[in-house]
Design a protein around this motif. Structure first.
Motif: not given
Lengths: 314, 314
Positions: B38, B168, B297
């Protein structure tokens, strides 16, 4: 004709919301300075399948009855509508049959196949496309979803201006490119409902100016022998679309290919985003008519970003 | 060395906030599928002057004393730092003196002039750049702001990862390209403060791999004869920057030019955004080492979008 109401357009937006992006609105100080007005770019180049076409196709597919769904959808297209319809069908879990000319670019075929669409090749002319499509519909019972001259598609494209005007309600002018008139028709309808004071102005390539000529003649004059880099806008304006244009579009401005290329370059250089030539037409038309836009707040729909990177015109 | 603290980096962010964009983070389902992880792209190609360099330059200029401000700033650069410093000076209303090699691209000179910077041309070699800069500083009393090996510049570049990790926070890995190491050093410092568990991995062109070699040797090995399309990463890693790399960077991965071009194309095609070749290096390095990133991620800083559109490698 009974055109979609504002409630219909809002319902369409709710219907397709989970299948599309709510695309961002970008601005550029540098371009505003050059243009002498405040431009709000609605970035449908970031949309699913890289173009606004994802909206109309999704709306049309989601509105099918259970019986229709079972038999799938069909269309003929070598452009963004082909990929958009194949994707919408794939999301809905139904078959799609896409008639494409045998000389369609490999990358376009790949996109359709990637979404699980079945490609039926035909000779590269309109007659062959239509008869091949008829045969496919006959064989499969699929529902034909035309690219623009179709109410559910127009209703879907109308959701783009809905988002634009929700995010930026104080626009003086909204601009969209015009080819078949799906995006322009939907945009004009939404702007009319939300604020009839907003001017709706289309950009059209001078080399494919049938909408401009039709608009001024008061009846449809089909496009013959289009010649422009804006390859998404070669087609003639549709019947339903022309009714909407006559009712709700204030003006159509032309841009030459050098102006389109210059506007396209400006967007790449200053905004750092990838757009296709057709997408640059409204900005090109604005820059060719600056006095008309001076000091205004202008929304421009950037229609798509599917360009052959090996063939950029700069 | 006393590196900036987290409080220093936050103060830098507040200091420059009104002069820079808070750039968006974009994602791409298609690229995630290809990469097997991701990815969150922090889009500094949308930054003022088209690159993260706007941050460090603004921070350095805004930290000058009133006396220093009066005499302006100077640097030698043919790249993004030149425009970034000229713009920061212009915003602060102070003079800037930019030493540029006589063969610098016209577009780079135009950018500097556009921000009101004074260009001083010199022979196209490092020696001439340095002596010309010395003479300019001697003459004007301007403060020399180096492009990367300078604490206030590193502190400014560190604000990019601050925004990324605010938006994030649950990233496993953060990636940045490495040339001189201003962005990488700042990124590593911020990541270390906010969450020491986050791995910091740099991407470097195989054709300019001095940081990679220095990292493994444990001492700086200067770059000689770099040969890569990533023209923003040709320089040797700086001294302060290398200290930060040794302390806080977990690994440096290499990418060949074909891999860089392929990653660049992927970003253009799938994300519809314009990036410069240097900017594609971390993604290229990731794609060349997929197993290492599987299921993670990953934040990737897209460093800039200033590319000669006439010379795209596809």
């Amino acid at each position: 004709m009974n055109f979609p109401t504002l409630a219909d357009i809002r319902a369409a937006h709710a219907r397709i919301q989970s299948f599309i992006h709510r695309t961002p609105i970008l601005t550029s100080t540098a371009i505003n300075q050059i243009a002498g007005c405040e431009i709000y770019f609605k970035c449908e180049n970031f949309q699913k399948v890289g173009a606004f076409k994802a909206r109309g196709a999704a709306n049309a597919v989601m509105k099918l009855s259970p019986e229709e769904r079972e038999k799938g959808v069909a269309t003929h297209s070598s452009g963004n509508h082909a990929a958009a319809l194949a994707r919408a069908a794939s999301v809905a879990g139904i078959p799609s049959y896409i008639v494409m000319p045998s000389n369609a670019p490999e990358i376009k075929k790949k996109a359709v196949k990637g979404y699980g669409g079945e490609i039926i090749e035909c000779e590269p002319n309109l007659k062959a496309r239509e008869t091949t499509l008829e045969a496919v519909v006959e064989r499969t019972g699929a529902t034909f979803i035309p690219p623009y001259d179709y109410m559910d598609v127009i209703e879907g494209q109308a959701t783009c201006a809905l988002e634009l005007l929700e995010d930026q309600p104080d626009l003086d002018i909204v601009m969209a490119p015009v080819g078949g008139g799906g995006l322009l028709g939907g945009t004009a309808l939404t702007a009319h409902y939300l604020n009839p004071e907003i001017e709706v102005i289309a950009g059209e390539p001078a080399g494919a100016d049938d909408a401009y000529r039709s608009f001024h003649a008061g009846h449809i004059i089909p496009q013959t022998g289009p010649n422009t880099i804006a390859d998404g806008l070669l087609t003639s304006v549709g019947k339903l679309n022309f009714e909407l244009i006559q009712a709700y579009v204030d003006d159509i401005l032309l841009a030459t290919d050098p102006q389109i290329i210059e506007a396209m370059r400006l967007v790449y250089e200053r905004m750092k985003i990838v757009i296709e030539p057709s997408c640059a037409v409204p900005l090109a038309a604005l820059l060719a008519n600056k006095e008309r836009f001076a000091g205004k707040k202008v929304g421009i729909i950037l229609s798509g970003g599917n360009v052959d990177l090996g063939k950029l015109p700069f």
